[in-house]
Each structure stands twice: as C-alpha cells, then as structure tokens.
Scaffold this motif. Structure first.
Motif, short mmCIF file in Angstrom:
data_model
loop_
_atom_site.label_atom_id
_atom_site.label_comp_id
_atom_site.label_asym_id
_atom_site.label_seq_id
_atom_site.Cartn_x
_atom_site.Cartn_y
_atom_site.Cartn_z
N MET A 212 45.77 42.21 58.19
CA MET A 212 46.84 41.14 58.09
C MET A 212 46.39 40.74 56.72
SD MET A 212 49.40 41.02 59.98
CE MET A 212 50.09 41.29 61.20
N ILE A 213 45.26 40.99 56.69
CA ILE A 213 44.11 40.67 55.02
C ILE A 213 44.38 41.71 53.81
CG2 ILE A 213 42.38 39.90 53.84
CD1 ILE A 213 40.92 38.74 56.50
N ILE A 214 44.68 43.12 54.63
CA ILE A 214 44.84 43.45 53.62
C ILE A 214 46.37 43.56 53.04
CG2 ILE A 214 45.24 46.59 53.13
CD1 ILE A 214 42.52 47.31 55.01
N TYR A 215 47.27 43.18 53.94
CA TYR A 215 48.31 43.58 53.66
C TYR A 215 48.78 42.54 52.30
CZ TYR A 215 50.29 46.22 57.23
OH TYR A 215 49.93 47.06 58.40
N ALA A 216 47.41 41.28 52.51
CA ALA A 216 47.95 39.77 51.35
C ALA A 216 47.53 40.60 50.18
CB ALA A 216 47.16 38.40 52.17
N LEU A 217 46.10 41.14 50.58
CA LEU A 217 45.10 41.93 49.31
C LEU A 217 46.74 43.15 48.68
CD1 LEU A 217 42.03 42.34 50.55
CD2 LEU A 217 43.09 40.49 48.37
N ILE A 218 47.65 44.02 48.81
CA ILE A 218 48.31 44.12 48.52
C ILE A 218 49.41 43.41 47.67
CG2 ILE A 218 50.70 46.16 49.21
CD1 ILE A 218 48.38 47.29 51.76
N LEU A 219 49.75 42.14 48.48
CA LEU A 219 51.22 40.91 48.01
C LEU A 219 50.13 40.84 46.27
CD1 LEU A 219 53.90 39.65 47.97
CD2 LEU A 219 53.13 38.52 49.35
N LEU A 220 49.11 40.52 46.59
CA LEU A 220 48.41 39.92 45.09
C LEU A 220 48.15 41.22 44.12
CD1 LEU A 220 46.34 37.73 44.29
CD2 LEU A 220 45.22 38.51 44.70
N THR A 221 48.02 42.55 44.57
CA THR A 221 47.71 43.15 43.60
C THR A 221 49.14 43.60 43.32
OG1 THR A 221 47.23 44.67 45.32
CG2 THR A 221 45.00 43.61 43.86
N SER A 222 49.75 44.09 43.91
CA SER A 222 51.38 44.41 42.97
C SER A 222 51.67 42.99 42.12
CB SER A 222 52.52 44.86 44.42
OG SER A 222 52.84 43.38 45.49
N THR A 223 51.71 41.83 43.06
CA THR A 223 52.31 40.68 41.59
C THR A 223 50.82 41.03 40.54
OG1 THR A 223 52.24 39.36 43.98
CG2 THR A 223 52.48 38.06 41.44
N LEU A 224 50.37 41.31 40.91
CA LEU A 224 49.64 41.33 39.38
C LEU A 224 49.93 42.26 38.36
CD1 LEU A 224 45.91 40.49 40.42
CD2 LEU A 224 47.49 38.85 39.06
N THR A 225 50.67 43.35 39.06
CA THR A 225 50.64 44.73 38.28
C THR A 225 52.13 44.65 37.69
OG1 THR A 225 49.64 46.23 40.10
CG2 THR A 225 50.73 47.83 38.79
N TYR A 226 53.00 43.93 38.36
CA TYR A 226 54.03 43.25 38.30
C TYR A 226 54.10 42.66 36.96
CZ TYR A 226 58.98 41.97 37.50
OH TYR A 226 60.45 41.52 36.94
N LEU A 227 53.18 41.67 36.78
CA LEU A 227 52.68 40.23 35.98
C LEU A 227 52.62 41.05 34.61
CD1 LEU A 227 51.49 37.42 37.71
CD2 LEU A 227 54.21 37.73 36.30
N MET A 228 51.68 42.13 35.13
CA MET A 228 51.04 42.95 33.50
C MET A 228 51.97 44.07 33.37
SD MET A 228 47.09 43.50 34.77
CE MET A 228 46.56 43.49 33.35
#
Ligand code: HEM
Length: 236
Positions: A212-228
C-alpha cells in the motif's frame, strides 16, 4: 485515437487529453487501493478483497494502455522529449523521479499479483466473510515443484510459438525470459517470506502495508512527473 490523446488537455494549459486522462485514472485507482486498506483496517475483509480485485484489474488495464499506447516513460528517457526545463533539472530531478516511478510501478504490479494470491491462501471464509487465518502458511515441496514446472512448461510453449509461429525477434524472446524469470523469482521469494514471516496472517498484514505504501509513492511520483512535464516545465 492517437489524435484524440494528443489534443489539448483539461487539467493544465499545456497538458494533453492522454496525459490528463491517464493521470486522473492513476489517481482514482490508487485511491481505490487506499480505501481498500481502510476497509481492511476496519476488519471488513470481504469488501477489502472485492475492492482490491476491481482496483487491480483496472490498474493493470490502465498500466498497459499508459505504457504501450503513450509510452511516456520511454519517450522521456529518449533525449528530453516533452520536457521543456533546463538540462540540470532534467538530469538531477526529472530523470531520478521518473526512474523511481518506473521501478515502483514494476514492484507494485508484481506485489499486487503476489498479494492477491497470498490473500486467498491466508484467509478462511466463514458465513461469506473472509478472515485472515493465524498460523503457519507454507507451500509444500510438491506444490512448489509443480508451480516451477508449470512456469517452465508455459515458457517453453510460448518460446516455440514466438520462434516458429510468430517469427518474433530475439528481443521479444529476451523480454519473455525476463517476465517468466520474474515469476520464478517471486515463487522463490515466497520461500524467503515463509522463513521471515511464518504466520500467514502476519505476512499478509506486513507485506500488504508495504504494498500500500508503494501505491501511495506511485501516486506521488506520477503527480510530480505530471507537474514537471505539463505545469512547471512544459515544452514550448
Ligand atoms: C493487492 C492485494 C492486497 C493488498 C495490498 C492487501 C493489503 C492488506 C493490508 C495492508 C491489510 C491489513 C490492514 C491493516 O491492519 O493495516 C490486509 C488485511 C486483510 N486482507 Fe488484504 N490485501 C490484499 C489482498 C487481499 C485478498 C485477495 C484478500 C482475500 C481473499 C484479503 C483479505 C484480507 C483480510 C481478511 C484482512 C484482515 C482484515 C481484518 O483485520 O479483519 N486481502 N490486507
């Protein structure tokens, strides 16, 4: 379809329909997993299992569409396609975030398949409700052998089809070696987990929280990638 995905998006001024839809879907599926975690915490085993299952199927469909149709990850590695920021930011921030994201996505996919199987194995069903069973959970030596032989058999059949029927390249065979190799590795990893966490219920809880922590980190890194890519450093 390609033209529709490339049209201007609705979330950020320089985003595309493809980027926005895939980001929104990533958000929805990850939230579904995290809600399923909340259900497990409340002891709602069956609802937890059903939501996990729906999220898992949707997520696999999404991942395939995202990485094969749009190939964002691959494109971004090939010489700054789509990234409009300075080279130092690309090298020192964007690439490490994207690499972490791709590693987490691979780990998350493998772990979710493992956890679904582990979930069924470590549960008992009483009056229609799934409950984790406390006690040692171990794959017998016979079943272990059967699983490995089945994987080797499937790989051989697939190899014959790839080479003699579909006339695919060496690279395709290598990709399948990697896929089946990962499955064999997961089967062996189960042996390691059995030693470290012999109790099936405890194994499900600990590895489940990690997943579940990995899923949360996937969301975080995909948000950062999208924003950048589409908000902070869009390609002009
Ligand atoms: C991707 C797959 C799965 C993940 C990541 C996952 C994750 C988790 C986590 C983190 C917990 C513990 C919650 C907490 O105390 O923090 C849990 C509990 C549980 N899980 Fe799963 N799970 C998965 C699949 C399944 C499946 C397929 C089943 C059933 C067939 C299942 C049945 C249960 C049950 C019964 C509990 C105990 C709820 C309680 O405490 O009463 N899980 N799971």
């Amino acid at each position: 379809m390609k033209e529709l995905l490339a049209k201007p998006g609705f979330l950020a001024p320089s985003g595309t329909v493809g980027a926005d839809v895939s980001y929104l879907l990533a958000l929805v599926f990850t939230l579904m997993f995290l809600i399923a975690w909340g259900m497990a915490k409340k002891g709602l085993g069956t609802r937890h299992h059903k939501l996990i299952f729906v999220s898992m199927v949707s997520m696999v469909v999404y991942f395939c569409a995202y990485y094969y149709a749009r190939q964002l990850g691959v494109l971004s590695f090939e010489g700054k396609e789509g990234f409009g920021g300075p080279q130092e930011v690309y090298d020192n921030i964007f690439v490490p975030i994207l690499t972490t994201h791709l590693i987490l996505v691979t780990l998350g996919l493998i772990l979710s398949i493992y956890m679904i199987c582990q979930g069924f194995r470590s549960c008992s069903r009483t009056s229609g409700e799934y409950r984790l069973r406390t006690g040692e959970l171990k794959v017998s030596a016979g079943t272990f052998k059967k699983i490995l032989l089945t994987l080797v058999g499937l790989w051989t059949v697939n190899q014959v089809i790839l080479i003699f029927v579909r006339h695919k390249s060496f690279a395709a065979s290598l990709a399948w070696v990697f896929i089946f190799g990962t499955a064999v590795l997961v089967v062996y990893l189960e042996r390691v987990f059995e030693k470290l966490l012999p109790d099936g219920a405890q194994r499900h809880r600990i590895l489940g929280r990690g997943t579940m922590i990995i899923y949360a980190l996937i969301l975080l890194t995909s948000t950062l990638t999208y924003l950048m890519l589409y908000v902070i450093y869009p390609k002009t």
